[in-house]
Design a protein around this motif. Structure first.
Motif, PDB file in Angstrom:
ATOM      1  N   PRO A  77      -6.087  -5.162  -4.449  1.00 21.84           N
ATOM      2  CA  PRO A  77      -6.715  -4.128  -3.610  1.00 21.84           C
ATOM      3  C   PRO A  77      -5.790  -2.948  -3.332  1.00 21.84           C
ATOM      4  O   PRO A  77      -6.254  -1.819  -3.151  1.00 21.84           O
ATOM      5  CB  PRO A  77      -7.084  -4.874  -2.331  1.00 21.84           C
ATOM      6  CG  PRO A  77      -6.190  -6.069  -2.302  1.00 21.84           C
ATOM      7  CD  PRO A  77      -5.984  -6.450  -3.737  1.00 21.84           C
ATOM      8  N   VAL A  78      -4.483  -3.189  -3.308  1.00 23.05           N
ATOM      9  CA  VAL A  78      -3.523  -2.106  -3.094  1.00 23.05           C
ATOM     10  C   VAL A  78      -3.580  -1.118  -4.243  1.00 23.05           C
ATOM     11  O   VAL A  78      -3.682   0.104  -4.051  1.00 23.05           O
ATOM     12  CB  VAL A  78      -2.096  -2.667  -2.955  1.00 23.05           C
ATOM     13  CG1 VAL A  78      -1.101  -1.531  -2.756  1.00 23.05           C
ATOM     14  CG2 VAL A  78      -2.015  -3.660  -1.821  1.00 23.05           C
ATOM     15  N   LEU A  79      -3.526  -1.626  -5.456  1.00 21.61           N
ATOM     16  CA  LEU A  79      -3.517  -0.759  -6.632  1.00 21.61           C
ATOM     17  C   LEU A  79      -4.851  -0.031  -6.797  1.00 21.61           C
ATOM     18  O   LEU A  79      -4.884   1.126  -7.215  1.00 21.61           O
ATOM     19  CB  LEU A  79      -3.190  -1.574  -7.878  1.00 21.61           C
ATOM     20  CG  LEU A  79      -1.777  -2.190  -7.899  1.00 21.61           C
ATOM     21  CD1 LEU A  79      -1.593  -3.058  -9.138  1.00 21.61           C
ATOM     22  CD2 LEU A  79      -0.716  -1.104  -7.846  1.00 21.61           C
ATOM     23  N   ALA A  80      -5.946  -0.697  -6.438  1.00 18.14           N
ATOM     24  CA  ALA A  80      -7.252  -0.024  -6.489  1.00 18.14           C
ATOM     25  C   ALA A  80      -7.290   1.149  -5.511  1.00 18.14           C
ATOM     26  O   ALA A  80      -7.796   2.238  -5.842  1.00 18.14           O
ATOM     27  CB  ALA A  80      -8.360  -1.018  -6.178  1.00 18.14           C
ATOM     28  N   GLY A  81      -6.735   0.946  -4.318  1.00 17.62           N
ATOM     29  CA  GLY A  81      -6.718   2.017  -3.326  1.00 17.62           C
ATOM     30  C   GLY A  81      -5.812   3.166  -3.722  1.00 17.62           C
ATOM     31  O   GLY A  81      -6.144   4.340  -3.500  1.00 17.62           O
TER      32      GLY A  81
END
Length: 267
Positions: A122-126
């Motif tokens: 989710p960090v990389l998606a954000g």
């Protein structure tokens, strides 16, 4: 620096006193940003704000947003860097797993923060969503094997009779990744990887007291499990046991650190 919502409270002033190495390594990392001076930059895991302020000084025609999941850190950073003195700098409380910005930034920067999160998807998606097309992300964080000597001492102590009761159900709290398992995460998030490496650095603490300060402020997932009245003894035991196993020379206490560093681009 904290990227995900913590189950414990930070002491930002104490952190600021015991985070010289993080600031030094962040300044070195900034040199790789290749800035013109008008970029918009997102600093993920801004902590006490001094790194965000240094970034803002490099982009007088741009803007820097520092985000951190700790309300205490964000309040401290904002008070230490008021808008009147830093007009192109803002601080926002935000969990790195729930970044809300969309195509707003030319650069995303993060130093010594993302290893506080185990699942980075989710960090990389954000981060990908927050970047403009052709925007770049530059990150350094704890990598596989980071501070292994300290982790070994902590793992041993938490299984001793004196401390075991406080660590029931404890799971390893850090996302210390290696290039071979992290590269697929970046690719799956839509990034083009430009560089990725696992670096060895050495953190030198002036003496045992400085080392205790680092343990107190940087290893909260462990120390916060111990009741406050017993915490100083636990920290001192960690410090002395590490020193016994890694005697070094003189007063300094040296810890071998592993840092995962990467640069990637949103196409």
């Amino acid at each position: 620096m904290k990227a995900a919502a913590p189950p414990y409270r930070w002491d930002p002033a104490d952190y600021a006193r015991n985070s010289a190495s993080q600031a030094e390594w962040a300044r070195e990392l900034m040199e790789r940003l290749d800035l013109r001076g008008d970029e918009w930059i997102l600093d993920v895991g801004c902590g006490d704000g001094k790194v965000s302020a240094a970034l803002a000084a490099r982009v007088p025609g741009g803007r820097v947003t520092g985000i951190d999941a700790s309300a205490e850190m964000v309040a401290f950073a904002a008070a230490a860097h008021p808008p009147g003195a830093f007009p192109n700098l803002e601080f926002v409380r935000m969990d790195a797993r729930r970044i809300r910005f969309r195509e707003r930034y030319d650069r995303v920067f993060s130093n010594a923060a993302l290893h506080w999160i185990v699942d980075h998807r989710p960090v990389l998606a954000g981060i990908h969503a927050a970047l403009k097309p052709s925007g770049r992300v530059l990150v350094q964080m704890g990598g596989r094997g980071n501070a292994a000597g300290v982790v070994e001492v902590l793992d041993d102590l938490m299984h001793r009779d004196e401390w075991r009761r406080y660590f029931s159900g404890f799971t390893f709290p850090y996302g210390f990744h290696a290039p071979e398992n992290y590269a697929p995460l970046l690719s799956a998030a839509g990034f083009e990887i430009r560089r990725m490496e696992l670096l060895t650095r050495h953190r030198v603490h002036a003496d045992l007291d400085a080392f205790r300060g680092w343990i107190r402020t940087q290893w909260l997932p462990y120390t916060s499990r111990v009741p406050e009245g017993l915490r100083p003894r636990f920290i001192d035991t960690v410090a002395r046991e590490y020193r016994r196993r890694h005697p070094g020379t003189g007063e300094a206490v040296v810890v071998e650190m592993k840092r995962l560093e990467f640069e990637a681009v949103r196409p």
